[in-house]
Design a protein around this motif. Structure first.
Motif, PDB file in Angstrom:
ATOM      1  N   LYS A 185       0.843  -1.209   0.000  1.00  0.00           N
ATOM      2  CA  LYS A 185       0.000   0.000   0.000  1.00  0.00           C
ATOM      3  C   LYS A 185       0.872   1.252   0.000  1.00  0.00           C
ATOM      4  O   LYS A 185       2.004   1.233   0.481  1.00  0.00           O
ATOM      5  N   GLU A 186       0.292   2.323  -0.506  1.00  0.00           N
ATOM      6  CA  GLU A 186       1.058   3.563  -0.651  1.00  0.00           C
ATOM      7  C   GLU A 186       0.470   4.647   0.250  1.00  0.00           C
ATOM      8  O   GLU A 186      -0.588   4.481   0.841  1.00  0.00           O
ATOM      9  N   GLY A 187       1.169   5.762   0.283  1.00  0.00           N
ATOM     10  CA  GLY A 187       0.651   6.949   0.971  1.00  0.00           C
ATOM     11  C   GLY A 187       0.410   6.698   2.447  1.00  0.00           C
ATOM     12  O   GLY A 187       1.206   6.051   3.120  1.00  0.00           O
ATOM     13  N   ARG A 188      -0.713   7.184   2.920  1.00  0.00           N
ATOM     14  CA  ARG A 188      -1.089   7.087   4.321  1.00  0.00           C
ATOM     15  C   ARG A 188      -1.097   5.648   4.837  1.00  0.00           C
ATOM     16  O   ARG A 188      -0.883   5.395   6.021  1.00  0.00           O
ATOM     17  N   ASP A 189      -1.337   4.701   3.931  1.00  0.00           N
ATOM     18  CA  ASP A 189      -1.421   3.293   4.333  1.00  0.00           C
ATOM     19  C   ASP A 189      -0.109   2.527   4.176  1.00  0.00           C
ATOM     20  O   ASP A 189      -0.043   1.325   4.459  1.00  0.00           O
ATOM     21  N   GLN A 190       0.918   3.212   3.714  1.00  0.00           N
ATOM     22  CA  GLN A 190       2.199   2.518   3.558  1.00  0.00           C
ATOM     23  C   GLN A 190       2.714   2.095   4.942  1.00  0.00           C
ATOM     24  O   GLN A 190       2.584   2.835   5.918  1.00  0.00           O
ATOM     25  N   ARG A 201       8.164   2.152   4.293  1.00  0.00           N
ATOM     26  CA  ARG A 201       8.621   3.506   4.609  1.00  0.00           C
ATOM     27  C   ARG A 201       9.563   3.429   5.809  1.00  0.00           C
ATOM     28  O   ARG A 201       9.206   2.855   6.837  1.00  0.00           O
ATOM     29  N   ALA A 225       3.579   8.961  12.175  1.00  0.00           N
ATOM     30  CA  ALA A 225       2.267   8.305  12.207  1.00  0.00           C
ATOM     31  C   ALA A 225       1.196   8.972  11.348  1.00  0.00           C
ATOM     32  O   ALA A 225       0.370   8.271  10.748  1.00  0.00           O
ATOM     33  N   PRO A 226       1.171  10.302  11.235  1.00  0.00           N
ATOM     34  CA  PRO A 226       0.116  10.874  10.394  1.00  0.00           C
ATOM     35  C   PRO A 226       0.259  10.526   8.906  1.00  0.00           C
ATOM     36  O   PRO A 226      -0.716  10.596   8.165  1.00  0.00           O
ATOM     37  N   SER A 227       1.458  10.152   8.476  1.00  0.00           N
ATOM     38  CA  SER A 227       1.635   9.952   7.032  1.00  0.00           C
ATOM     39  C   SER A 227       1.914   8.503   6.642  1.00  0.00           C
ATOM     40  O   SER A 227       2.101   8.200   5.463  1.00  0.00           O
ATOM     41  N   CYS A 228       1.971   7.584   7.592  1.00  0.00           N
ATOM     42  CA  CYS A 228       2.128   6.165   7.245  1.00  0.00           C
ATOM     43  C   CYS A 228       1.685   5.335   8.438  1.00  0.00           C
ATOM     44  O   CYS A 228       1.220   5.873   9.436  1.00  0.00           O
ATOM     45  N   ARG A 229       1.790   4.031   8.333  1.00  0.00           N
ATOM     46  CA  ARG A 229       1.402   3.138   9.433  1.00  0.00           C
ATOM     47  C   ARG A 229       2.627   2.427   9.995  1.00  0.00           C
ATOM     48  O   ARG A 229       3.011   1.360   9.514  1.00  0.00           O
TER      49      ARG A 229
END
Lengths: 504, 504
Positions: free
Chosen positions: B182-187, B210, B237-241
């Motif tokens: 997954k990409e973006g916020r879910d990476q 990431r 944390a706001p930009s990935c998991r």
């Protein structure tokens, strides 16, 4: 519906418990783990093989069965089936492991000379040092000379060869290189034969590639037809980007050996469609059938003039695990690259460097396979004799398997021209097929499971390799000793008729 | 703009040439290959190391240099730097390679007993057979017993241990398992120390994860602070998991040894944030500093009660390449899993089965490390003596490096408490920094390149491991022999002042 309900339940529990949930769930679950890893299937070590291991334990614990041992014909694991290691290979590896053996008179001079030459090229003269990521220099050179001699003088450059952990690691590296992570129309497609060795589908899952299956023609001895390649390509091209073409020669699980003109046609097709060719040639020493001969893709490309010889991108894979040596556990192998873009090759080698190097003693073994005793050297005759015995026995067993299967009504088996496998087809009664499906099993897996439970013979269902819909097969290695293979064949004769009759 | 023009050019040429393009471009180019592989960086074998190999060739070809040999302090390659293999390890591996040696009187009984026990558990009693994908059963049991004894009796289950091709393969398998594509916020984010061993950033690139970097505190001897872990987590944390947390103990490249209470705090943090812990513990035998002691994450988790002992998901990595044995080339290693979801563990083992098994002889070596000669056995005393000599020399060299670097003005080096590396900081004049940047180089890479060209010493710039912006370091192994390390230290003294002065 169920999924939606689950999601709702999770949302409710989250909102009830706030951010500091008191019930800790696993970080990694089947829902959160890498889905590509989840999708991997590898039948050669699938559930039937796991059951075989259980049965072995049951036998050991004294349980009574209609047989005394499980005979594992599921995997090309030569030594496990009783094939002895070749003396010279092991002498050299023992010298590599313990250099104090150079002082003893246990080993002949040619073994000592091979080992000394390798150690001279190892850091600190030790196989405990890392090698270059692509392998020890003199070993890469040995592989290049071996290839040149195999291919009638077509030049091979050691810079284009990298040693690998078996052939599997190299196959995975090349498929990974071809993957782009793109989805849908832009997903990279890899053409693979069906039936295929399941490393390919497993790796295609792992790297999120799309399998573009082309069928081998069972009616014509598992031959590869360009018409079928074209059909598979044309059918897949609107929905993905086919960029790689896998050919396994000699065939696994199908045992055929490609004729030179077929290889030429495959290469014309690869050129026309701009496909990167992956030539799985790990069975290059395993050719038994009269008139059959191994031609490497590299040699054929080079015989087709510079438009091919200088253009077609090729990776050819070789292994220490197969052939007459069967040294699976040493994890030796190499890959030869041809016509790869130099920048891409540098990226591949950079990637390999992060895994440091393949087992150096495994590389040493590969080097002896590439550079065996020569006429006049002390080990030449005994080495050739041992090698001929292994290959001679395999040829006998290839014939025995084919002939026995073809004498059993409802079975048909193409000649095992090469490799180590018979892949006979099974005519299964409708009632049997229905019962298997009712149990949620593939019909051939149902057959193989019963064979294992009743006769202690472990083979892999054809569904693990892929087959035309509505056809059923299994893969059996021809690796048991001649005496043991006779027992296996007798068991098949008894089992097959009896089992089929239950569903007539 | 350029990209758009290129695309236009390709479109034009395609439309001009129709489907059968006469100019064949490569299937794989830098533009079409796997971008994640392209992004891999692995400084331990980067451009400076490649240049070192060139210089070696130049020296061999007779070119005059201000030095006679390149001393490679870039990689933890013990034997290459002159460390001798331990006799007992190599006796057992030689017996594994050639079982005819059992008949000779060259080897002691304890070596024969170890080798015979392993061979009894190998298919066909040969290390040429594949093992179970997770390793030979008795070897997994040896590792479990070793862990139990190391951890003061905390139980270890051989079913939770898998053998690996060095530690690197296991690290990659676990990181791959954590990746979801997954990409973006879910990476998926993986927390890694900075400085770190570049396998982590390389693998994070490879699997499209990431990196969530947390800085080690150089001012407090490269300590790990929970405040900094928290900062790194909250920022990412706001930009990935963030789902994984890597800790390297003893530290590579930084050489620190974690105190027990720090490990406890790390585990509390991992529990709070639901992080899967990857504990890189390959240097567990390499602890030199007075008062420093190795505690495994597994042991500490279990001492914290069932909320931790039964919950925190952990993978701990061990290798045959480091410690006192330094057997890098055998590619032996293992990984112990704790508290992994059983279905996920089954998926991991399935994935491992597609690569068949790690080198069986490398597994054998790992087994002897886990199960060395015991008091009363014939090899006990000599084995202990050899081991103590290696570790004693490393301790001397750890002090020598620290002390020398700290006496050089403009250098500062934390004590090398453990592992095999010094990671001193460099105060570089502004003019030097500017000149390096003008050449497109990292300032510490510029420094290390000059050191290599002028003194023949090969070390790795800190930028290859990560460091706080504006700080400069290099990693030097302490593996050269004591005598050779003195030469290296003298070269640093001469080079550093002279080089810095040129830019004052």
């Amino acid at each position: 519906m169920l999924a939606a309900r689950n999601r709702a339940a999770i949302l409710i529990s989250k909102s009830l418990m706030g951010t500091s949930m008191s019930v800790r769930t696993k970080v990694l679950s089947l829902d959160t783990m890498n889905p590509n890893v989840k999708n991997i299937e590898y039948a050669v070590r699938g559930p039937i093989v796991a059951r075989a291991a259980e049965i072995e334990k049951e036998l050991k614990s004294g349980q009574k069965k209609p047989f005394n041992e499980v005979i594992k014909c599921n995997i090309g694991d030569c030594h496990a089936m009783g094939q002895p290691p070749l003396t010279f290979l092991r002498q050299v590896t023992a010298l590599l492991a313990d250099s104090s053996l150079f002082k003893s008179n246990l080993y002949p001079d040619d073994a000592k000379q091979r080992a000394a030459r390798i150690l001279d090229d190892c850091g600190g003269q030790s196989v405990g040092a890392y090698s270059h990521a692509c392998g020890v220099s003199v070993i890469r050179e040995d592989c290049a000379k071996y290839i040149e001699s195999r291919d009638g003088g077509v030049p091979a450059n050691s810079d284009d060869i990298f040693l690998s952990t078996g052939a599997s690691e190299a196959v995975k590296s090349i498929l990974e290189l071809l993957s782009t992570g793109k989805e849908g129309r832009d997903q990279v497609g890899i053409m693979i034969p069906i039936p295929q060795y399941p490393l390919y589908t497993a790796t295609i899952s792992q790297y999120n590639l799309r399998a573009v299956p082309y069928y081998l023609n069972e009616a014509d001895n598992w031959s590869l037809s360009i018409k079928e390649l074209r059909r598979a390509y044309e059918e897949a091209a609107p929905s993905c980007r086919p960029r790689g073409l896998v050919v396994i020669n000699p065939g696994n699980p199908t045992g055929q050996v490609l004729r030179r003109e077929i290889i030429e046609e495959v290469l014309q097709f690869a050129k026309e469609k701009s496909l990167f060719v992956l030539a799985d040639e790990v069975y290059q020493h395993n050719v038994y059938a009269e008139g059959a001969k191994f031609f490497s893709f590299k040699q054929v490309i080079n015989s087709m003039g510079p438009k091919y010889g200088k253009e077609i991108e090729l990776a050819s894979f070789m292994s220490a695990s197969k052939g007459y040596m069967g040294e699976c556990g040493f994890r030796g192998g190499y890959c030869e690259l041809a016509n790869i873009d130099k920048d891409v090759q540098a990226m591949l080698y950079k990637q390999l460097s992060a895994r440091l190097c393949p087992s150096v003693i495994g590389q040493g073994l590969m080097s002896v396979i590439a550079n065996p005793p020569k006429p006049g050297e002390p080990s030449y005759e005994s080495h050739e004799r041992e090698k001929a015995k292994v290959l001679g026995d395999l040829a006998i067993k290839a014939r025995m398997a084919t002939e026995t299967f073809n004498r059993i009504p409802g079975m048909q088996c193409n000649p095992v021209q090469g490799a180590m496998y018979a892949f006979p087809s099974l005519q299964l009664p409708e009632k049997l097929v229905d019962e298997a499906k009712a149990k949620g099993m593939e019909p051939d897996a149902f057959y193989c499971t019963a064979l294992l439970e009743e006769k202690g013979i472990c083979v892999v269902p054809g569904s693990g390799f892929g087959q035309r819909p509505g056809t059923y097969h299994f893969r059996m290695t021809i690796l048991p000793t001649v005496e043991k293979l006779k027992i296996v064949m007798q068991a098949f004769k008894e089992f097959h008729e009896d089992f089929i009759n239950r569903y007539k």
